[in-house]
Design a protein around this motif. Structure first.
Motif, mmCIF file in Angstrom:
data_model
loop_
_atom_site.group_PDB
_atom_site.id
_atom_site.type_symbol
_atom_site.label_atom_id
_atom_site.label_comp_id
_atom_site.label_asym_id
_atom_site.label_seq_id
_atom_site.Cartn_x
_atom_site.Cartn_y
_atom_site.Cartn_z
ATOM 1 N N ARG A 75 0.849 -1.199 0.000
ATOM 2 C CA ARG A 75 0.000 0.000 0.000
ATOM 3 C C ARG A 75 0.880 1.242 0.000
ATOM 4 N N PRO A 76 0.408 2.295 -0.656
ATOM 5 C CA PRO A 76 1.137 3.561 -0.554
ATOM 6 C C PRO A 76 0.940 4.136 0.840
ATOM 7 N N ASP A 77 1.982 4.748 1.373
ATOM 8 C CA ASP A 77 1.866 5.415 2.668
ATOM 9 C C ASP A 77 1.555 6.880 2.391
ATOM 10 N N PHE A 78 0.265 7.188 2.364
ATOM 11 C CA PHE A 78 -0.169 8.538 1.996
ATOM 12 C C PHE A 78 0.345 9.593 2.969
ATOM 13 N N ALA A 79 0.465 9.253 4.244
ATOM 14 C CA ALA A 79 0.974 10.222 5.231
ATOM 15 C C ALA A 79 2.411 10.609 4.895
ATOM 16 N N THR A 80 3.209 9.643 4.490
ATOM 17 C CA THR A 80 4.600 9.914 4.129
ATOM 18 C C THR A 80 4.679 10.781 2.889
ATOM 19 N N VAL A 81 3.891 10.457 1.897
ATOM 20 C CA VAL A 81 3.880 11.239 0.662
ATOM 21 C C VAL A 81 3.436 12.669 0.959
ATOM 22 N N ASN A 82 2.392 12.821 1.748
ATOM 23 C CA ASN A 82 1.909 14.161 2.092
ATOM 24 C C ASN A 82 2.947 14.943 2.880
ATOM 25 N N ALA A 83 3.693 14.271 3.751
ATOM 26 C CA ALA A 83 4.752 14.953 4.518
ATOM 27 C C ALA A 83 5.846 15.463 3.579
ATOM 28 N N ALA A 84 6.225 14.643 2.600
ATOM 29 C CA ALA A 84 7.255 15.064 1.645
ATOM 30 C C ALA A 84 6.764 16.245 0.810
ATOM 31 N N LEU A 85 5.536 16.179 0.352
ATOM 32 C CA LEU A 85 4.985 17.287 -0.437
ATOM 33 C C LEU A 85 4.853 18.554 0.402
ATOM 34 N N SER A 86 4.452 18.405 1.647
ATOM 35 C CA SER A 86 4.337 19.562 2.536
ATOM 36 C C SER A 86 5.697 20.211 2.759
ATOM 37 N N PHE A 87 6.729 19.386 2.925
ATOM 38 C CA PHE A 87 8.075 19.925 3.107
ATOM 39 C C PHE A 87 8.492 20.737 1.878
ATOM 40 N N LEU A 88 8.164 20.228 0.694
ATOM 41 C CA LEU A 88 8.544 20.923 -0.536
ATOM 42 C C LEU A 88 7.855 22.275 -0.685
ATOM 43 N N THR A 89 6.645 22.377 -0.193
ATOM 44 C CA THR A 89 5.871 23.601 -0.412
ATOM 45 C C THR A 89 5.718 24.462 0.843
ATOM 46 N N ALA A 90 6.300 24.065 1.945
ATOM 47 C CA ALA A 90 6.097 24.746 3.232
ATOM 48 C C ALA A 90 6.506 26.219 3.211
ATOM 49 N N GLU A 91 7.514 26.550 2.456
ATOM 50 C CA GLU A 91 8.016 27.924 2.472
ATOM 51 C C GLU A 91 7.638 28.688 1.209
ATOM 52 N N CYS A 92 6.591 28.233 0.563
ATOM 53 C CA CYS A 92 6.151 28.883 -0.662
ATOM 54 C C CYS A 92 5.860 30.366 -0.409
ATOM 55 N N CYS A 93 6.358 31.166 -1.303
ATOM 56 C CA CYS A 93 6.052 32.607 -1.328
ATOM 57 C C CYS A 93 6.478 33.330 -0.060
ATOM 58 N N GLN A 94 7.535 32.850 0.579
ATOM 59 C CA GLN A 94 8.033 33.490 1.795
ATOM 60 C C GLN A 94 9.005 34.625 1.475
ATOM 61 N N GLY A 95 9.385 34.711 0.239
ATOM 62 C CA GLY A 95 10.298 35.774 -0.189
ATOM 63 C C GLY A 95 11.738 35.358 -0.027
ATOM 64 N N VAL A 96 12.510 35.684 -1.021
ATOM 65 C CA VAL A 96 13.940 35.394 -1.011
ATOM 66 C C VAL A 96 14.638 36.641 -1.524
ATOM 67 N N ALA A 97 15.594 37.105 -0.738
ATOM 68 C CA ALA A 97 16.389 38.261 -1.174
ATOM 69 C C ALA A 97 17.466 37.788 -2.132
ATOM 70 N N ILE A 98 17.567 38.465 -3.264
ATOM 71 C CA ILE A 98 18.575 38.111 -4.240
ATOM 72 C C ILE A 98 19.723 39.082 -4.096
ATOM 73 N N VAL A 99 20.889 38.539 -3.815
ATOM 74 C CA VAL A 99 22.093 39.355 -3.638
ATOM 75 C C VAL A 99 23.085 38.907 -4.702
ATOM 76 N N ARG A 100 23.431 39.832 -5.575
ATOM 77 C CA ARG A 100 24.390 39.530 -6.646
ATOM 78 C C ARG A 100 25.701 40.232 -6.332
ATOM 79 N N LYS A 101 26.752 39.471 -6.452
ATOM 80 C CA LYS A 101 28.076 40.062 -6.246
ATOM 81 C C LYS A 101 28.392 41.020 -7.381
ATOM 82 N N GLY A 102 28.957 42.129 -7.051
ATOM 83 C CA GLY A 102 29.366 43.098 -8.059
ATOM 84 C C GLY A 102 28.242 43.989 -8.543
ATOM 85 N N ALA A 103 27.036 43.810 -8.024
ATOM 86 C CA ALA A 103 25.937 44.671 -8.454
ATOM 87 C C ALA A 103 26.013 45.981 -7.687
ATOM 88 N N ALA A 104 25.810 47.059 -8.382
ATOM 89 C CA ALA A 104 25.900 48.354 -7.707
ATOM 90 C C ALA A 104 24.551 49.002 -7.617
#
Length: 104
Positions: A75-104
């Motif tokens: 049987r598929p372990d749906f709880a395990t699959v859901n936990a993995a998917l939740s981990f992948l999407t848990a930080e969706c749209c939390q914002g990421v600062a982009i810092v480029r070296k040499g950018a002025a």
């Protein structure tokens, strides 16, 4: 085991075409699951090859097995699959600062 390690193992197990095929078949079977012979019939895989792929899915925690006399129900372990998917999407749209070296 960390969520990162757990999710990496689950995704690695699903990263093989044959294992993904078996897992999707088990998902379609739902909580009723399938015995190994039925999985082989649906996928056309030899039993030895199927056993190898099922071991990988069980080891990753994606599939549970239950002995029923001479048969093994999978049987598929749906709880395990859901936990993995939740981990992948848990930080969706939390914002990421982009810092480029040499950018002025």
């Amino acid at each position: 085991m960390t969520d990162l390690t757990f999710t990496a193992r689950a995704l690695a197990a699903l990263g093989h075409e044959a294992r993904l095929k078996v897992f999707r078949l088990l998902v379609r079977s739902g909580d009723e699951g399938l015995i190994i012979g039925d999985i082989a019939d649906h996928t056309g895989m030899p039993l030895s090859t199927l056993a190898h792929h099922l071991r990988a899915l069980v080891s990753a925690g994606l599939v549970t097995q239950e002995r029923r006399g001479r048969e093994t129900l999978n049987r598929p372990d749906f709880a395990t699959v859901n936990a993995a998917l939740s981990f992948l999407t848990a930080e969706c749209c939390q914002g990421v600062a982009i810092v480029r070296k040499g950018a002025a």
